[in-house]
Design a protein around this motif. Structure first.
Motif, PDB file in Angstrom:
ATOM      1  N   ASN A   2       0.821  -1.206   0.000  1.00 25.71           N
ATOM      2  CA  ASN A   2       0.000   0.000   0.000  1.00 25.71           C
ATOM      3  C   ASN A   2       0.859   1.262   0.000  1.00 25.71           C
ATOM      4  O   ASN A   2       2.100   1.198   0.033  1.00 25.71           O
ATOM      5  N   GLN A   3       0.199   2.404  -0.010  1.00 28.52           N
ATOM      6  CA  GLN A   3       0.905   3.683  -0.133  1.00 28.52           C
ATOM      7  C   GLN A   3       1.828   3.940   1.053  1.00 28.52           C
ATOM      8  O   GLN A   3       2.936   4.448   0.886  1.00 28.52           O
ATOM      9  N   ARG A   4       1.390   3.563   2.265  1.00 21.45           N
ATOM     10  CA  ARG A   4       2.212   3.819   3.452  1.00 21.45           C
ATOM     11  C   ARG A   4       3.515   3.017   3.400  1.00 21.45           C
ATOM     12  O   ARG A   4       4.586   3.545   3.715  1.00 21.45           O
ATOM     13  N   HIS A   6       4.972   2.001   0.737  1.00 18.60           N
ATOM     14  CA  HIS A   6       5.780   2.611  -0.333  1.00 18.60           C
ATOM     15  C   HIS A   6       6.516   3.838   0.200  1.00 18.60           C
ATOM     16  O   HIS A   6       7.711   4.036  -0.097  1.00 18.60           O
ATOM     17  N   GLN A   7       5.823   4.672   0.987  1.00 20.04           N
ATOM     18  CA  GLN A   7       6.464   5.851   1.589  1.00 20.04           C
ATOM     19  C   GLN A   7       7.630   5.444   2.476  1.00 20.04           C
ATOM     20  O   GLN A   7       8.713   6.047   2.435  1.00 20.04           O
TER      21      GLN A   7
END
Length: 442
Positions: A2-4, A6-7
């Motif tokens: 998910n995006q988190r 990836h960050q």
């Protein structure tokens, strides 16, 4: 993914590469002097590197304090504050470097007295010190710049700077030693040139990031750059981190000293096992940097939902790294130690203690992750408190456990030290969350 996640990986992976390349500066110097035909050269570089590692470690607040404050300003979208923070941090770093340069003679004598090199190594160590000390402005300035980039969610620049710095160090040192016939002076000068190359490159990248705004560093007015309230806040944060670092240094120095008192073999075993600890720390520190950057960002933006999500995902990644390294050490710990030494007595003695290294990831994971989050949220007093409590546990533990368990007791005390740091910070975090909920309901 998910995006988190990836960050987190965008910040953690370049930071891990940077952490792995940092020790190469010392390794390159050691490799070069190792072919000069005299063991005293190796000892001189080892002593000199140890001095600067200890001195610069004490000023780690220049990076950590900058990253947390910058990340919070980034979260608020306050670009002027980020420029001010860079200016304050650089001026603080250069001021500290100026003090080190002014006090270089007593500093050199004190550190050599503490380390106690042999008579053949001491003069070469002095030569190395008095050259490398002139790299202090670059090294400390680079601390401030690295913290600033991390706060801006950018660990790629520090990674590139570290790699280029190592390349410059290798090329220049080889040229000076084998091309111009210099000895330890060439190695020392190569290190200084590499430090300034890294500093100038980082300044260039910082200027590039600031170029898009209407004001660069020069655009910050002096009266704004030195407002008393921000300076007091930065001083408090830096003082907390500095004192916390002193406790960390004290624990590590005593651990080494207590091992040395048990004989050369035990000292060698502990040194090798600490390489397993360092290897784990290089990887988990990458996720701690992600905690500094993302935790500070959402803390500054007052987005507590995103902040708690970052905390949860960081601990999930920490758990994954812990499982990986625990399995790696259980399966490959002894083969790795045999790669580092072929001394039969050291290898055999390591078998008695290597299982302590299997417990390092489990004991240390929470402390590493929380350190990043506490730096990002500038909860530095909590970091200091956890270090004080953990150091007390360590020293009390060594007093009681080493009497009957000897080196096993020393390792038990070290693991308790790591574990207690994480436990205290966990308690502080949950107490803070409860207070935050009460405030939101009132």
């Amino acid at each position: 993914m998910n995006q988190r996640d990836h960050q987190i990986l965008q910040i953690a992976l370049p930071a891990i590469v940077t952490n792995v390349t940092v020790p190469l500066l010392g390794l390159v110097d050691t490799a070069i002097v190792g072919h000069m035909g005299d063991a005293a050269y190796i000892g001189a570089v080892a002593v000199g590197s140890m001095i600067f590692n200890l001195v610069y470690w004490a000023f780690g607040f220049l990076r950590m304090g900058t990253s947390g404050l910058t990340a919070q300003a980034f979260g608020r979208g306050n670009h002027e504050e980020m420029r001010l923070l860079l200016r304050r941090s650089l001026l603080t770093a250069l001021s500290v470097a100026a003090v080190l340069l002014l006090l270089q003679w007593p500093l050199c004598e004190l550190m050599l007295w503490l380390i106690g090199p042999t008579s053949d190594v001491r003069p070469l160590s002095v030569t190395y010190f008095y050259i490398v000390i002139w790299g202090a402005p670059a090294s400390l300035g680079l601390f401030a710049l690295t913290g600033w980039f991390i706060g801006r969610q950018n660990t790629r620049v520090p990674m590139m700077v570290s790699i280029i710095q190592n390349v410059v160090n290798i090329l220049v040192s080889l040229l000076l030693v084998y091309g111009l016939g210099m000895k330890v002076e060439g190695v020392a000068l190569g290190t200084v040139i590499a430090q300034y190359a890294g500093f100038v490159l980082a300044l260039f990248f910082a200027g590039h990031e600031l170029r898009g705004s209407s004001h660069g560093l020069r655009g910050v007015r002096c009266e704004n750059g030195f407002r008393s309230r921000p300076l007091r806040s930065m001083l408090k944060i830096n003082t907390d981190i500095f004192l916390r670092t002193l406790f960390l240094v004290g624990v590590n120095l005593y651990f080494t000293s207590a091992g040395a008192q048990q004989g050369a073999t035990i000292l060698a075993v502990n040194t090798l096992l600490m390489q397993l600890y360092l290897l784990f720390s290089y990887f988990l520190d990458g996720f701690a940097y992600a905690g500094e950057a993302l935790g500070g960002r959402y803390w500054g933006a007052q987005d507590m939902t995103a902040f708690r999500d970052v905390v949860r995902h960081l601990f999930l990644w920490g758990a994954g790294v812990t499982l990986f390294f625990t399995a790696l050490y259980v399966l490959g710990g002894m083969p790795f130690l045999r790669l580092l030494t072929d001394e039969p007595s050291v290898v055999e003695a390591s078998r008695q203690y290597v299982w302590w290294a299997y417990l390092i990831p489990v004991a240390g994971v929470a402390a590493f992750v929380w350190d990043g989050l506490f730096i990002g949220t500038t909860q530095t007093r909590g970091m200091l408190l956890s270090s004080v409590v953990a150091a007390v546990v360590f020293f009390v533990g060594t007093f009681f456990f080493t009497k009957t368990m000897e080196n096993h007791g020393l390792w038990l005390s070290m693991l308790l030290y790591l574990l207690v740091r994480g436990i205290v910070q966990t308690i502080l975090y949950w107490r803070f969350r409860k207070r935050s909920r009460r405030c939101s309901l009132s």
